[in-house]
Design an enzyme around this catalytic site. Structure first.
Site, PDB file in Angstrom:
ATOM      1  N   GLU A  15     118.880  -9.818 104.847  1.00  0.00           N
ATOM      2  CA  GLU A  15     118.806  -8.590 105.654  1.00  0.00           C
ATOM      3  C   GLU A  15     120.078  -8.344 106.467  1.00  0.00           C
ATOM      4  O   GLU A  15     120.017  -7.933 107.638  1.00  0.00           O
ATOM      5  CB  GLU A  15     117.581  -8.625 106.582  1.00  0.00           C
ATOM      6  CG  GLU A  15     116.252  -8.745 105.861  1.00  0.00           C
ATOM      7  CD  GLU A  15     115.964  -7.562 104.941  1.00  0.00           C
ATOM      8  OE1 GLU A  15     116.353  -6.427 105.277  1.00  0.00           O
ATOM      9  OE2 GLU A  15     115.374  -7.793 103.869  1.00  0.00           O
ATOM     10  N   GLY A  17     122.713  -6.621 104.818  1.00  0.00           N
ATOM     11  CA  GLY A  17     123.397  -5.540 104.121  1.00  0.00           C
ATOM     12  C   GLY A  17     124.206  -5.967 102.914  1.00  0.00           C
ATOM     13  O   GLY A  17     125.155  -5.280 102.528  1.00  0.00           O
ATOM     14  N   LYS A  40     122.265  -8.382  89.311  1.00  0.00           N
ATOM     15  CA  LYS A  40     121.392  -8.911  90.357  1.00  0.00           C
ATOM     16  C   LYS A  40     120.479  -9.908  89.660  1.00  0.00           C
ATOM     17  O   LYS A  40     119.356  -9.585  89.261  1.00  0.00           O
ATOM     18  CB  LYS A  40     120.592  -7.768  91.006  1.00  0.00           C
ATOM     19  CG  LYS A  40     119.587  -8.200  92.064  1.00  0.00           C
ATOM     20  CD  LYS A  40     120.236  -8.568  93.363  1.00  0.00           C
ATOM     21  CE  LYS A  40     119.175  -8.853  94.439  1.00  0.00           C
ATOM     22  NZ  LYS A  40     119.770  -9.356  95.677  1.00  0.00           N
ATOM     23  N   ASP A  57     116.679  -3.082  95.506  1.00  0.00           N
ATOM     24  CA  ASP A  57     118.081  -3.503  95.553  1.00  0.00           C
ATOM     25  C   ASP A  57     118.765  -3.295  94.207  1.00  0.00           C
ATOM     26  O   ASP A  57     119.886  -2.792  94.136  1.00  0.00           O
ATOM     27  CB  ASP A  57     118.185  -4.975  95.962  1.00  0.00           C
ATOM     28  CG  ASP A  57     117.851  -5.204  97.430  1.00  0.00           C
ATOM     29  OD1 ASP A  57     117.739  -4.207  98.173  1.00  0.00           O
ATOM     30  OD2 ASP A  57     117.698  -6.368  97.829  1.00  0.00           O
ATOM     31  N   PRO A 211     130.997   0.296 109.380  1.00  0.00           N
ATOM     32  CA  PRO A 211     130.252   0.706 110.576  1.00  0.00           C
ATOM     33  C   PRO A 211     128.774   0.882 110.273  1.00  0.00           C
ATOM     34  O   PRO A 211     128.361   0.933 109.109  1.00  0.00           O
ATOM     35  CB  PRO A 211     130.908   2.049 110.944  1.00  0.00           C
ATOM     36  CG  PRO A 211     131.387   2.588 109.630  1.00  0.00           C
ATOM     37  CD  PRO A 211     131.817   1.385 108.830  1.00  0.00           C
TER      38      PRO A 211
END
Length: 239
Positions: A15, A17, A40, A57, A211
């Site tokens: 978690e 990112g 993945k 994801d 950001p």
């Protein structure tokens, strides 16, 4: 024609990112004119749509890619339970075979210019009683990009993960600071500390500061990444 490139993306924790940054990397590579694909290998937490199992994801990575791999290659282990991989695998009587993932990666390299392999959770998430995701990274023999979720405790998590990557004989190609906590205190000072340590100890550059974006946008995040520098590092590591 140059040989295809690849990298392994890991994170300081779950978690933080990692998928979002992997998608941003994919968008950056596509902008450079590369045929970019995502792998993945292990995804826990699947849902059914029109009779087909999906993982959020994996779907996000596909959306950022310019080459779509067949699902069986992109995600050879898709598990239903949203839990740690070894727990979800046990519930479904699945045994992870790293050799199978290595084979899928080899197939992916024949279809794209660059393949982004996203790990699961942090760098040492258990897969079996004797193997973890670090063993997977070693088997793939790939340079590693570390995603650091900027929150309390991130300095220690970043340094411990970098140490573990180096201990496995892998190259830390660089790291990316991801602002997951928008109101984190002293973010610049934390980033500066990690940057100093990783540059001095592992010659690993800061590849960008992402950001806190709302809504999340891999395209906008890609603007913050030094894709050229990363590509140079990957090509150098390939020699």
């Amino acid at each position: 024609m140059s040989a295809p490139l690849s990298l392994f993306v890991t994170g300081t924790d779950t978690e933080i990112g990692k998928t979002f940054v992997s998608a941003a990397l994919l968008r950056g590579f596509v902008r450079e004119g590369l045929q970019a694909a995502a792998l993945k290998p292990i995804a826990a937490g699947a849902f059914e749509s029109n009779g087909v199992l999906h993982n959020e994801d994996a779907d996000r990575l596909d959306a950022a890619s310019s080459v779509l791999l067949p699902p069986a290659i992109r995600t050879p282990y898709l598990l239903k339970e949203p839990a740690a991989p070894h727990i979800a695998a046990a519930l479904e009587n699945v045994t992870f075979d790293i050799a199978r993932i290595v084979d899928c990666h080899a197939q992916a390299l024949t279809r794209a210019d660059i393949v982004v392999v996203e790990g699961v959770g942090g760098f040492r998430v258990p897969l079996t009683a004797t193997q973890d995701t670090a063993d997977l990274a070693v088997a793939l023999k790939l340079p590693v990009v570390l995603v650091v979720g900027m929150r309390l405790g991130c300095i220690s998590h970043a340094l411990l993960t970098a140490e573990a990557i180096a201990a496995r004989g892998l190259t830390l190609a660089g790291w990316i600071a991801n602002r997951v906590v928008p109101d984190m205190t002293f973010p610049d000072e934390n980033i500066a500390s990690i940057r100093e340590h990783l540059a001095r100890e592992y010659d690993a550059p800061l590849l960008g500061i992402v950001p806190h974006l709302n809504p999340a946008s891999p395209e906008r995040a890609a603007d913050q990444l030094d894709i050229d520098r990363l590509l140079q590092t990957l090509r150098h590591a390939q020699r």
